[in-house]
Design a protein around this motif. Structure first.
Motif, short mmCIF file in Angstrom:
data_model
loop_
_atom_site.label_atom_id
_atom_site.label_comp_id
_atom_site.label_asym_id
_atom_site.label_seq_id
_atom_site.Cartn_x
_atom_site.Cartn_y
_atom_site.Cartn_z
N UNK A 65 10.37 -6.56 0.25
CA UNK A 65 9.28 -6.99 -0.62
C UNK A 65 9.55 -6.89 -2.14
N UNK A 66 10.23 -5.64 -2.36
CA UNK A 66 10.62 -5.63 -3.78
C UNK A 66 11.69 -6.64 -4.28
N UNK A 67 12.52 -6.83 -3.40
CA UNK A 67 13.63 -8.14 -3.73
C UNK A 67 12.69 -9.58 -3.88
N UNK A 68 11.79 -9.60 -3.04
CA UNK A 68 10.92 -10.92 -2.96
C UNK A 68 10.23 -10.96 -4.20
N UNK A 69 9.55 -9.85 -4.77
CA UNK A 69 8.55 -9.99 -5.94
C UNK A 69 9.68 -10.33 -7.13
N UNK A 70 10.92 -9.77 -7.05
CA UNK A 70 11.71 -9.98 -8.28
C UNK A 70 12.46 -11.35 -8.24
N UNK A 71 12.88 -11.73 -7.29
CA UNK A 71 13.65 -12.73 -6.98
C UNK A 71 13.23 -14.19 -6.62
N UNK A 72 12.06 -14.11 -6.11
CA UNK A 72 11.40 -15.44 -5.43
C UNK A 72 10.12 -15.90 -6.21
N UNK A 73 10.33 -16.16 -7.54
CA UNK A 73 8.91 -16.40 -8.30
C UNK A 73 8.20 -17.70 -7.78
N UNK A 74 9.03 -18.53 -6.89
CA UNK A 74 8.19 -19.68 -6.58
C UNK A 74 7.39 -19.42 -5.45
N UNK A 75 7.70 -18.33 -4.57
CA UNK A 75 6.99 -17.92 -3.61
C UNK A 75 5.90 -16.57 -3.88
N UNK A 76 5.81 -16.33 -4.95
CA UNK A 76 5.16 -15.16 -5.67
C UNK A 76 3.78 -15.27 -4.99
N UNK A 77 3.00 -16.33 -4.68
CA UNK A 77 1.64 -16.05 -4.04
C UNK A 77 1.76 -15.78 -2.81
N UNK A 78 2.72 -16.29 -2.15
CA UNK A 78 2.72 -15.93 -0.63
C UNK A 78 3.21 -14.44 -0.49
N UNK A 79 4.15 -14.08 -1.16
CA UNK A 79 4.63 -12.68 -1.26
C UNK A 79 3.61 -11.79 -1.90
N UNK A 80 2.55 -12.24 -2.40
CA UNK A 80 1.71 -11.17 -2.63
C UNK A 80 0.54 -11.08 -1.79
N UNK A 81 0.31 -12.27 -1.12
CA UNK A 81 -0.73 -12.17 0.18
C UNK A 81 -0.09 -11.33 1.25
N UNK A 82 1.22 -11.49 1.50
CA UNK A 82 1.73 -10.71 2.57
C UNK A 82 2.16 -9.13 2.29
N UNK A 83 2.44 -8.93 0.87
CA UNK A 83 2.33 -7.49 0.48
C UNK A 83 1.15 -6.88 0.43
N UNK A 84 -0.20 -7.56 0.24
CA UNK A 84 -1.23 -6.99 0.30
C UNK A 84 -1.78 -6.65 1.68
#
Length: 139
Positions: A65-84
């Motif tokens: 999750x940390x890596x995705x938040x830092x390295x995947x800006x185009x998927x940030x909304x999806x990462x946000x929902x999954x992290x929540x």
């Protein structure tokens, strides 16, 4: 096929996302190393899995999750929902720590353990807000 790109973000959201991503990576590494026993105290007794496995697996997930938040800006909304959703899923561990009076992370009183429960909604909101997953108000 047309791909929808997330709109540009704001500096405060970007800084919060970087901070949260760094925190997640730190916590994930801690799961696998120096904080392993403390995290085991949060694994509920009723969970039918080996505590060490749960802590190690969740550590790997948190680093991801940390890596995705830092390295995947185009998927940030999806990462946000999954992290929540992840923060919601691990909340029973915090409740279990309170109910079973398990001391870890300096949470050595019921008052401190109870206070920790109120931090989880903050993490959920931060994951949604910093990634732009939280719907913006329309004017």
């Amino acid at each position: 096929m047309t791909r929808t790109v997330d709109p540009p973000t704001t500096l405060p959201r970007t800084l919060a996302r970087v901070l949260l991503g760094s925190f997640m990576m730190f916590a994930g590494v801690g799961h696998m190393t120096f904080l392993r026993r403390d995290f085991q105290a949060q694994v509920p007794m009723w969970l039918p899995l080996d505590k060490d496995f749960v802590v190690l697996a969740s550590g790997v997930v948190e680093v991801g999750f940390g890596a995705a938040l830092l390295a995947l800006p185009r998927q940030r909304r999806t990462v946000g929902w999954v992290l929540a959703a992840f923060f919601v899923a691990i909340f029973p561990g915090n409740v279990s720590q309170y109910l079973t009076h398990q001391s870890a992370f300096g949470l050595d009183t019921d008052g401190k353990r109870l206070g920790r429960l109120f931090f989880q909604p903050v993490l959920i909101a931060l994951a949604l807000w910093s990634t732009g997953a939280w719907p913006r108000r329309r004017r």
